[in-house]
Design an enzyme around this catalytic site. Structure first.
Site, PDB file in Angstrom:
ATOM      1  N   CYS A 138       0.864  -1.181   0.000  1.00 45.74           N
ATOM      2  CA  CYS A 138       0.000   0.000   0.000  1.00 45.74           C
ATOM      3  C   CYS A 138       0.900   1.230   0.000  1.00 45.74           C
ATOM      4  O   CYS A 138       2.096   1.128  -0.257  1.00 45.74           O
ATOM      5  CB  CYS A 138      -0.998  -0.010   1.151  1.00 45.74           C
ATOM      6  SG  CYS A 138      -0.306   0.288   2.797  1.00 45.74           S
ATOM      7  N   ASN A 142       2.350   1.768   4.289  1.00 46.62           N
ATOM      8  CA  ASN A 142       2.622   0.528   5.030  1.00 46.62           C
ATOM      9  C   ASN A 142       2.327   0.671   6.520  1.00 46.62           C
ATOM     10  O   ASN A 142       3.019   0.116   7.362  1.00 46.62           O
ATOM     11  CB  ASN A 142       4.059   0.059   4.791  1.00 46.62           C
ATOM     12  CG  ASN A 142       4.335  -1.364   5.272  1.00 46.62           C
ATOM     13  OD1 ASN A 142       5.417  -1.652   5.771  1.00 46.62           O
ATOM     14  ND2 ASN A 142       3.389  -2.263   5.134  1.00 46.62           N
ATOM     15  N   CYS A 165      -1.415   1.055   7.360  1.00 43.22           N
ATOM     16  CA  CYS A 165      -2.851   0.789   7.514  1.00 43.22           C
ATOM     17  C   CYS A 165      -3.269  -0.501   6.809  1.00 43.22           C
ATOM     18  O   CYS A 165      -3.438  -1.536   7.431  1.00 43.22           O
ATOM     19  CB  CYS A 165      -3.688   1.951   6.974  1.00 43.22           C
ATOM     20  SG  CYS A 165      -3.481   3.509   7.853  1.00 43.22           S
ATOM     21  N   ARG A 166      -3.432  -0.430   5.497  1.00 42.79           N
ATOM     22  CA  ARG A 166      -4.013  -1.548   4.745  1.00 42.79           C
ATOM     23  C   ARG A 166      -3.086  -2.750   4.614  1.00 42.79           C
ATOM     24  O   ARG A 166      -3.481  -3.880   4.905  1.00 42.79           O
ATOM     25  CB  ARG A 166      -4.432  -1.069   3.353  1.00 42.79           C
ATOM     26  CG  ARG A 166      -5.515  -0.018   3.387  1.00 42.79           C
ATOM     27  CD  ARG A 166      -5.799   0.566   2.024  1.00 42.79           C
ATOM     28  NE  ARG A 166      -4.648   1.350   1.567  1.00 42.79           N
ATOM     29  CZ  ARG A 166      -4.537   1.870   0.356  1.00 42.79           C
ATOM     30  NH1 ARG A 166      -5.479   1.679  -0.532  1.00 42.79           N
ATOM     31  NH2 ARG A 166      -3.469   2.584   0.024  1.00 42.79           N
ATOM     32  N   SER A 167      -1.859  -2.524   4.151  1.00 44.97           N
ATOM     33  CA  SER A 167      -0.985  -3.680   3.901  1.00 44.97           C
ATOM     34  C   SER A 167      -0.566  -4.391   5.186  1.00 44.97           C
ATOM     35  O   SER A 167      -0.546  -5.630   5.212  1.00 44.97           O
ATOM     36  CB  SER A 167       0.224  -3.307   3.037  1.00 44.97           C
ATOM     37  OG  SER A 167       1.006  -2.295   3.604  1.00 44.97           O
ATOM     38  N   ASP A 224      -8.453   3.670   1.583  1.00 48.26           N
ATOM     39  CA  ASP A 224      -7.379   3.904   2.546  1.00 48.26           C
ATOM     40  C   ASP A 224      -7.952   4.525   3.817  1.00 48.26           C
ATOM     41  O   ASP A 224      -8.362   5.686   3.814  1.00 48.26           O
ATOM     42  CB  ASP A 224      -6.331   4.823   1.932  1.00 48.26           C
ATOM     43  CG  ASP A 224      -5.063   4.908   2.763  1.00 48.26           C
ATOM     44  OD1 ASP A 224      -5.105   4.566   3.966  1.00 48.26           O
ATOM     45  OD2 ASP A 224      -4.034   5.327   2.207  1.00 48.26           O
TER      46      ASP A 224
END
Length: 162
Positions: free
Chosen positions: A11, A14, A16-18, A131
């Site tokens: 993402c 690096n 939040c999402r990933s 995001d």
């Protein structure tokens, strides 16, 4: 099986999402007894948060689900990720463009498959994982990430671990 499978989630920052996807896939793989066969990591395309732990919202959602994120720190996607991963899973089209640009800049040919995360969830209308750093909706991200990681693990089991 001769060798393990490597998955890298990518993402922007690096945090939040990933990292959420990394933690969720590790958890699901362990539950299915596949943990020893799958190397799972995450990275970002931007350097704003290098060395930082996952975002407070990500940690809160993972804590609610009883999923560990211990030892996770933000880092940049690198040559080894792109050359060694069997699955490079990007969270949105912007991350996909950034990874493709990095591949061109490094002059490498990735051995793995570049996959947009939402391709794992064809019934969803979203093009990318929103995001939560900007939306604030970490719960939505966890729901999407969990469903997508289940689908990815099913795919890995079908394609690589059978």
């Amino acid at each position: 099986m001769e060798r393990g499978v490597k998955v890298v989630f990518v993402c922007l920052g690096n945090i939040c999402r990933s990292p959420m996807a990394e933690a969720v896939l590790r958890h699901l793989a362990a539950q299915r007894g596949q943990g020893p066969y799958i190397e799972i990591d995450s990275a970002g395309t931007g350097d704003w948060h290098l060395g930082a732990v996952p975002h407070e919202g990500t940690r809160r959602e993972l804590d609610r689900a009883g999923i560990s994120y211990e030892g996770m720190r933000a880092r940049l996607v690198d040559r080894a990720d792109l050359e060694e991963a069997d699955y490079i899973v990007v969270m949105d089209r912007s991350n996909e463009r950034d990874v493709q640009e990095l591949v061109r800049a490094l002059g490498i040919v990735p051995q793995g498959r570049l996959l947009r995360f939402m391709e794992l969830l064809p019934d969803e209308e979203l093009d990318g994982v929103p995001d939560p750093y900007y939306t604030g909706d970490f719960e939505q991200t966890r729901r999407l990430v969990t469903a997508g990681c289940e689908a990815l693990l099913d795919r890995i089991e079908r394609e690589r671990l059978s």
